[in-house]
Motif scaffolding. Structure first.
Motif, short mmCIF file in Angstrom:
data_model
loop_
_atom_site.label_atom_id
_atom_site.label_comp_id
_atom_site.label_asym_id
_atom_site.label_seq_id
_atom_site.Cartn_x
_atom_site.Cartn_y
_atom_site.Cartn_z
N VAL A 144 38.97 6.56 23.83
CA VAL A 144 40.23 5.84 23.64
C VAL A 144 40.00 4.37 23.31
O VAL A 144 40.77 3.77 22.55
CB VAL A 144 41.18 5.98 24.85
CG1 VAL A 144 41.65 7.40 25.01
CG2 VAL A 144 40.55 5.45 26.12
N GLN A 145 38.92 3.78 23.83
CA GLN A 145 38.62 2.38 23.49
C GLN A 145 38.28 2.26 22.01
O GLN A 145 38.69 1.30 21.34
CB GLN A 145 37.45 1.86 24.34
CG GLN A 145 37.12 0.38 24.09
CD GLN A 145 38.26 -0.54 24.43
OE1 GLN A 145 38.81 -0.47 25.52
NE2 GLN A 145 38.63 -1.42 23.50
N GLU A 146 37.56 3.24 21.48
CA GLU A 146 37.25 3.24 20.04
C GLU A 146 38.54 3.38 19.23
O GLU A 146 38.69 2.74 18.18
CB GLU A 146 36.29 4.38 19.71
CG GLU A 146 34.88 4.16 20.25
CD GLU A 146 33.91 5.25 19.81
OE1 GLU A 146 34.36 6.25 19.20
OE2 GLU A 146 32.70 5.10 20.09
N ILE A 153 45.70 3.54 18.42
CA ILE A 153 46.60 3.62 19.57
C ILE A 153 46.65 2.25 20.26
O ILE A 153 45.77 1.41 20.05
CB ILE A 153 46.17 4.69 20.60
CG1 ILE A 153 44.76 4.39 21.14
CG2 ILE A 153 46.23 6.09 20.00
CD1 ILE A 153 44.34 5.30 22.29
N THR A 154 47.66 2.06 21.09
CA THR A 154 47.77 0.81 21.86
C THR A 154 47.15 1.02 23.24
O THR A 154 46.82 2.13 23.65
CB THR A 154 49.25 0.43 22.05
OG1 THR A 154 49.89 1.44 22.86
CG2 THR A 154 49.97 0.34 20.70
N ALA A 158 46.87 4.44 25.43
CA ALA A 158 45.56 4.88 25.92
C ALA A 158 45.64 5.39 27.36
O ALA A 158 44.92 6.31 27.75
CB ALA A 158 44.55 3.74 25.83
N LYS A 159 46.54 4.79 28.15
CA LYS A 159 46.66 5.18 29.56
C LYS A 159 47.05 6.64 29.73
O LYS A 159 46.67 7.29 30.70
CB LYS A 159 47.70 4.29 30.26
CG LYS A 159 47.29 2.83 30.41
CD LYS A 159 48.41 2.04 31.07
CE LYS A 159 48.06 0.56 31.15
NZ LYS A 159 49.18 -0.21 31.77
N LYS A 164 41.48 10.36 27.53
CA LYS A 164 41.16 9.06 28.12
C LYS A 164 39.89 9.10 29.00
O LYS A 164 39.29 8.06 29.24
CB LYS A 164 42.34 8.53 28.94
CG LYS A 164 42.64 9.29 30.21
CD LYS A 164 43.77 8.63 30.97
CE LYS A 164 44.04 9.33 32.29
NZ LYS A 164 45.08 8.66 33.06
N ASN A 165 39.50 10.29 29.45
CA ASN A 165 38.33 10.38 30.33
C ASN A 165 37.04 10.70 29.58
O ASN A 165 35.99 10.86 30.21
CB ASN A 165 38.57 11.44 31.41
CG ASN A 165 39.66 11.02 32.38
OD1 ASN A 165 39.77 9.85 32.71
ND2 ASN A 165 40.46 11.96 32.83
N ILE A 166 37.12 10.80 28.26
CA ILE A 166 35.91 11.11 27.48
C ILE A 166 35.15 9.82 27.18
O ILE A 166 35.67 8.92 26.52
CB ILE A 166 36.27 11.83 26.17
CG1 ILE A 166 36.94 13.17 26.47
CG2 ILE A 166 35.02 12.04 25.32
CD1 ILE A 166 37.38 13.94 25.23
#
Length: 244
Positions: A144-146, A153-154, A158-159, A164-166
């Motif tokens: 999600v950071q990528e 995405i914002t 992302a939350k 989100k856990n990958i």
């Protein structure tokens, strides 16, 4: 600085795959490590504990005094500690079918008289609290950071994202690992909070700051863990604080 740390199994997991450790080298120097393991029935537990033990054995036997304690050498020490732990986890995983694919995140922080050093792999985080403000010192190695970086995405999206856990980087997954490192000049009153995603999945940095403003030391650690459990506690929760 004073250090307080605690790891909690949470409300849903059957085992705690987080692990942490901290040590005071001398009056002006201390370090702390937080890991969040993953993989199989007990692989995550093995990986995080292997990482902490490997890093502890290495750093507790290092000479932190000058000239070994110069800033460039501390950078090398921290990165080498994570790389050594990575190889140890990877080697153990190759030797056991039950442990294949195990890995762990790691956030390693060293505070000297005038510097804050941070080395990390994965999505466990370090925050700096300075003069009533909070700043994240690490950048998640996650899918999600990528997606955030690419503008797909914002932060808010992302939350709740299903992925989100990958994470995209961890100790033990391959023979070599890329370790991120950063350094900041330490200022009077600075505090550092290190944690696993069992906390940050439930509390954003503004909420963490609010707890920091009302609690200190062990009470802060307990308060943050309790808050994560009150909101679901679906994961293990580990928090370490380094405060003056």
């Amino acid at each position: 600085m004073q250090v307080f740390g605690k790891s909690d199994i949470g409300l849903k997991r059957k085992s705690n795959q987080d692990c942490f450790y901290y040590a005071k080298v001398n009056e002006n120097t201390l370090w702390a490590i937080v890991c969040d393991g993953m993989g199989g029935v007990n692989g995550g537990d093995v990986a995080s504990n292997l990482a902490v033990k490997s890093i502890k054995d290495l750093l507790n036997n290092e000479n932190w005094e000058e000239p070994s304690g110069t800033q460039s050498n501390i950078k090398k020490m921290l990165k080498n500690a994570l790389k050594k732990a990575n190889l140890e986890i990877f080697t153990n995983a190759q030797d056991s079918k039950d442990l294949a694919g195990m890995g762990t995140t790691a956030v390693l922080v060293a505070v000297t008289e005038d510097k804050i050093h941070v080395a990390h792999v994965g999505d466990s985080r370090a925050y700096l609290v300075r003069q009533g403000k909070i700043k994240q010192l690490t950048i998640d190695h996650s899918m999600v950071q990528e997606m955030i970086d690419e503008g797909e995405i914002t932060h808010e999206e992302a939350k709740m994202h299903p992925n989100k856990n990958i994470i995209t980087r961890a100790l033990g997954i391959s023979k070599d690992v890329d370790v991120d490192y950063s350094m900041k000049t330490k200022k009077p009153g600075d505090s550092i909070i290190i944690c696993t995603d069992g906390l940050t999945n439930y509390l954003d940095q503004k909420e963490i700051l609010e707890y920091f403003k009302s609690e200190k030391g062990e009470a802060l650690v307990d308060g943050l863990i309790s808050a994560a459990n009150e909101r679901g506690g679906a994961d293990n929760i580990t928090v370490v604080t380094l405060c003056e």
